[in-house]
Design a protein around this motif. Sequence first.
Motif, PDB file in Angstrom:
ATOM      1  N   THR A 123     -31.206  17.513  -1.804  1.00 23.08           N
ATOM      2  CA  THR A 123     -30.937  16.272  -2.199  1.00 23.08           C
ATOM      3  C   THR A 123     -30.560  16.233  -3.800  1.00 23.08           C
ATOM      4  O   THR A 123     -29.957  15.399  -4.160  1.00 23.08           O
ATOM      5  N   CYS A 124     -31.246  17.255  -4.447  1.00 21.80           N
ATOM      6  CA  CYS A 124     -31.042  17.120  -5.770  1.00 21.80           C
ATOM      7  C   CYS A 124     -29.839  17.914  -6.397  1.00 21.80           C
ATOM      8  O   CYS A 124     -29.575  18.072  -7.728  1.00 21.80           O
ATOM      9  N   ALA A 125     -29.012  18.534  -5.500  1.00 25.69           N
ATOM     10  CA  ALA A 125     -27.831  19.246  -5.934  1.00 25.69           C
ATOM     11  C   ALA A 125     -26.974  18.463  -6.148  1.00 25.69           C
ATOM     12  O   ALA A 125     -26.868  17.118  -5.772  1.00 25.69           O
ATOM     13  N   PRO A 126     -25.878  18.787  -7.025  1.00 30.02           N
ATOM     14  CA  PRO A 126     -24.559  17.896  -7.329  1.00 30.02           C
ATOM     15  C   PRO A 126     -24.066  17.547  -6.003  1.00 30.02           C
ATOM     16  O   PRO A 126     -23.959  18.148  -4.817  1.00 30.02           O
ATOM     17  N   GLY A 127     -23.489  16.445  -6.127  1.00 34.38           N
ATOM     18  CA  GLY A 127     -22.623  15.790  -4.959  1.00 34.38           C
ATOM     19  C   GLY A 127     -21.132  16.112  -4.728  1.00 34.38           C
ATOM     20  O   GLY A 127     -20.706  16.803  -5.822  1.00 34.38           O
ATOM     21  N   LYS A 128     -20.676  15.746  -3.803  1.00 34.87           N
ATOM     22  CA  LYS A 128     -19.120  15.822  -3.809  1.00 34.87           C
ATOM     23  C   LYS A 128     -18.296  14.357  -4.393  1.00 34.87           C
ATOM     24  O   LYS A 128     -18.644  13.516  -3.714  1.00 34.87           O
ATOM     25  N   GLN A 129     -17.326  14.734  -5.240  1.00 39.44           N
ATOM     26  CA  GLN A 129     -16.602  13.430  -5.398  1.00 39.44           C
ATOM     27  C   GLN A 129     -15.681  13.100  -4.849  1.00 39.44           C
ATOM     28  O   GLN A 129     -14.928  13.607  -4.133  1.00 39.44           O
ATOM     29  N   THR A 130     -15.778  11.677  -4.541  1.00 47.47           N
ATOM     30  CA  THR A 130     -14.801  11.012  -3.795  1.00 47.47           C
ATOM     31  C   THR A 130     -13.529  10.833  -4.305  1.00 47.47           C
ATOM     32  O   THR A 130     -13.350  10.380  -5.665  1.00 47.47           O
ATOM     33  N   ALA A 131     -12.323  10.817  -3.721  1.00 52.25           N
ATOM     34  CA  ALA A 131     -11.239  10.540  -4.425  1.00 52.25           C
ATOM     35  C   ALA A 131     -10.945   9.303  -4.736  1.00 52.25           C
ATOM     36  O   ALA A 131      -9.901   8.899  -5.459  1.00 52.25           O
ATOM     37  N   TYR A 132     -11.818   8.022  -4.332  1.00 53.61           N
ATOM     38  CA  TYR A 132     -11.533   6.796  -4.501  1.00 53.61           C
ATOM     39  C   TYR A 132     -12.269   6.703  -6.165  1.00 53.61           C
ATOM     40  O   TYR A 132     -11.863   5.542  -6.588  1.00 53.61           O
ATOM     41  N   PHE A 133     -12.987   7.315  -6.505  1.00 56.03           N
ATOM     42  CA  PHE A 133     -13.796   7.181  -7.873  1.00 56.03           C
ATOM     43  C   PHE A 133     -12.675   6.845  -8.942  1.00 56.03           C
ATOM     44  O   PHE A 133     -11.667   7.694  -9.131  1.00 56.03           O
ATOM     45  N   ASN A 134     -13.047   5.485  -9.523  1.00 58.05           N
ATOM     46  CA  ASN A 134     -11.800   5.175 -10.702  1.00 58.05           C
ATOM     47  C   ASN A 134     -10.392   5.099 -10.216  1.00 58.05           C
ATOM     48  O   ASN A 134      -9.621   5.347 -11.415  1.00 58.05           O
ATOM     49  N   SER A 135     -10.377   4.909  -8.873  1.00 61.41           N
ATOM     50  CA  SER A 135      -8.842   4.869  -8.486  1.00 61.41           C
ATOM     51  C   SER A 135      -8.415   3.346  -8.557  1.00 61.41           C
ATOM     52  O   SER A 135      -9.019   2.505  -8.506  1.00 61.41           O
ATOM     53  N   ASP A 136      -7.055   3.435  -8.312  1.00 58.87           N
ATOM     54  CA  ASP A 136      -6.394   2.141  -8.355  1.00 58.87           C
ATOM     55  C   ASP A 136      -5.807   1.979  -6.857  1.00 58.87           C
ATOM     56  O   ASP A 136      -4.915   1.087  -6.412  1.00 58.87           O
ATOM     57  N   THR A 137      -6.450   2.656  -5.881  1.00 58.77           N
ATOM     58  CA  THR A 137      -5.910   2.471  -4.540  1.00 58.77           C
ATOM     59  C   THR A 137      -6.187   1.356  -3.846  1.00 58.77           C
ATOM     60  O   THR A 137      -7.140   0.950  -4.172  1.00 58.77           O
ATOM     61  N   GLY A 138      -5.070   0.637  -3.425  1.00 57.44           N
ATOM     62  CA  GLY A 138      -5.237  -0.795  -3.075  1.00 57.44           C
ATOM     63  C   GLY A 138      -5.688  -1.004  -1.621  1.00 57.44           C
ATOM     64  O   GLY A 138      -6.025  -1.930  -1.162  1.00 57.44           O
ATOM     65  N   LEU A 139      -5.277  -0.074  -0.786  1.00 56.86           N
ATOM     66  CA  LEU A 139      -5.288  -0.025   0.785  1.00 56.86           C
ATOM     67  C   LEU A 139      -5.998   1.494   1.082  1.00 56.86           C
ATOM     68  O   LEU A 139      -5.462   2.521   1.650  1.00 56.86           O
ATOM     69  N   PRO A 140      -7.479   1.477   0.965  1.00 52.86           N
ATOM     70  CA  PRO A 140      -8.177   2.658   1.162  1.00 52.86           C
ATOM     71  C   PRO A 140      -8.035   3.366   2.431  1.00 52.86           C
ATOM     72  O   PRO A 140      -7.886   4.579   2.576  1.00 52.86           O
ATOM     73  N   TRP A 141      -7.793   2.493   3.533  1.00 52.13           N
ATOM     74  CA  TRP A 141      -7.648   3.051   4.855  1.00 52.13           C
ATOM     75  C   TRP A 141      -6.331   3.514   5.147  1.00 52.13           C
ATOM     76  O   TRP A 141      -5.813   4.791   5.500  1.00 52.13           O
ATOM     77  N   THR A 142      -5.394   2.950   4.541  1.00 54.74           N
ATOM     78  CA  THR A 142      -3.878   3.207   4.735  1.00 54.74           C
ATOM     79  C   THR A 142      -3.410   4.260   4.070  1.00 54.74           C
ATOM     80  O   THR A 142      -2.816   5.165   4.505  1.00 54.74           O
ATOM     81  N   GLU A 143      -4.108   4.396   2.785  1.00 57.23           N
ATOM     82  CA  GLU A 143      -3.496   5.674   1.917  1.00 57.23           C
ATOM     83  C   GLU A 143      -4.441   6.567   1.614  1.00 57.23           C
ATOM     84  O   GLU A 143      -3.984   7.730   1.286  1.00 57.23           O
ATOM     85  N   ARG A 144      -5.536   6.427   1.996  1.00 56.42           N
ATOM     86  CA  ARG A 144      -6.673   7.527   1.738  1.00 56.42           C
ATOM     87  C   ARG A 144      -7.555   7.894   3.004  1.00 56.42           C
ATOM     88  O   ARG A 144      -8.548   8.703   3.174  1.00 56.42           O
ATOM     89  N   ARG A 145      -7.390   7.212   4.130  1.00 55.56           N
ATOM     90  CA  ARG A 145      -7.920   7.201   5.477  1.00 55.56           C
ATOM     91  C   ARG A 145      -9.597   6.973   5.084  1.00 55.56           C
ATOM     92  O   ARG A 145     -10.374   7.524   5.854  1.00 55.56           O
ATOM     93  N   MET A 146      -9.913   6.134   4.205  1.00 54.46           N
ATOM     94  CA  MET A 146     -11.310   5.578   3.860  1.00 54.46           C
ATOM     95  C   MET A 146     -11.582   4.419   4.111  1.00 54.46           C
ATOM     96  O   MET A 146     -10.798   3.371   3.638  1.00 54.46           O
ATOM     97  N   ARG A 147     -12.306   3.667   4.874  1.00 54.39           N
ATOM     98  CA  ARG A 147     -12.684   2.596   5.002  1.00 54.39           C
ATOM     99  C   ARG A 147     -14.057   2.234   4.347  1.00 54.39           C
ATOM    100  O   ARG A 147     -15.129   2.764   4.726  1.00 54.39           O
ATOM    101  N   LEU A 148     -13.834   1.568   3.306  1.00 55.90           N
ATOM    102  CA  LEU A 148     -14.948   1.153   2.424  1.00 55.90           C
ATOM    103  C   LEU A 148     -16.090   0.436   3.163  1.00 55.90           C
ATOM    104  O   LEU A 148     -15.959  -0.420   4.358  1.00 55.90           O
TER     105      LEU A 148
END
Length: 333
Positions: A123-148
Motif C-alpha cells: 500500500t506504500c508503493a506509488p499508485g497508478k495515475q488516472t487519466a482524469y487527473f487535472n483534465s477538462d473532461t466533461g463527460l467522464p463515462w462517455t469520453e473515458r468510460r469512467m463513472r465518477l
Amino acid sequence: MRPAIILSALLAAASAAHAATPLQPSQLGLVINDDEPNSVELGEYYRAARGIPEANIVHVRIPNKPRKLGAEQFARLKAEIDEKLGPQVQAVLMVWTAPYAVECNGITAAYTLGFDPTQCANTCAPGKQTAYFNSDTGLPWTERRMRLSMLLPTESVEEGKALIDRGKAAGFRVPAAGAYYLVTSEQARNSRAEFFPKSGAIPQRKLTIHTLREDVLEGKRDVMIYQTGKAKVDKLETLQFLPGALADHLTSLGGDLLGNGQMSSLRWLEAGATASYGTVSEPCNFWQKFPSPAVLLRHYLGGASAIEAYWRSVAWPAQGVFIGEPLAAPYKR
C-alpha cells in the motif's frame, strides 16, 4: 502544477477550465441500499431535492453494513449497479457510509477505476495515475468510460439531510469566502504544502486565499476550502463552513470512516463541510494520493461540481474514498 501557485496564474487557469455546465442531476445515478433504512430515507430525500430521474435510481441489498468488501463480493455489486444504469449516467452517488473499502482500495476508486489488487501488495508503493487527473473532461463515462463516484454518509438522517441541503444551496449566490491552507508542525503530513497557492485575493471569485503556518484554524466564518496535514484537526466546532465547502486532511486513515484511529473524514461533514476525501489504507505520504490543492481550487473556481473537482485533484486515487454531496457547485457558470 508548480509549487506556490501565484494568484494570476490560478485565476487564468480557473477561467480556462472546462466551461461546460457542471454535472447535472440527469447525469447522476443514485444507488440505495434497501437493507439500510437510513439509506432508503436519505436516498428518497436526495432524489426529491435534486430531481434525480427514476431511471437513474438503483436499489441493491448489502446486509449488515460491512466496512470492507472482498474483491469478488464487490465485483458482483458493481456488475449489479452497472447493468441498471443507462449511458446518460456519468457519475454515481452511493447512499451509505459503509461499505467504504474494497480490500485496500477505497470503494469509490474501485467503482470508478476498477479494483486495483497490485496496490494491496504494497500500500506504500506509488499508485497508478488516472487519466482524469487535472483534465477538462466533461463527460467522464462517455469520453473515458469512467463513472465518477462518491458516498453520501447515512449515520444520521438529520445530518444527511442537512448535507444535502447545503449542497443544493451552493451556487444560489457567490459568497465572500476564504480558502485556508495550513502548513502544520506534523512534517510528514506536509507533503503537499509546496502546492499550496500563495496568500492573496481573487476578486473575480470573491475569494481570499490564506496560506498559514499553523496547526489549527479557529473562529473563521467564511470557509469554502480548508486543507491541512494533521492526524486530528481541532477546533472544527468554531468554524462556519459555507454551502459547498470542501475540506480534507492529509493523514493515513481519514477514509477509515468508522474506525477508531485517526480522525475520520466524516468529522468534516459533521462540522459543516459539503464534501471531503480520505484514504482507507496506509498510503504513506505521497502527495499524489491526496487532493492537490491548486488543482482542486482551479477546477472548483472554474465551475466544476464537488465530485468533478475532487476527482480531478487526486492523481493516484486507488486508496481513497470521496464523500459528500456531489452536485454542489458554488462557482458554476
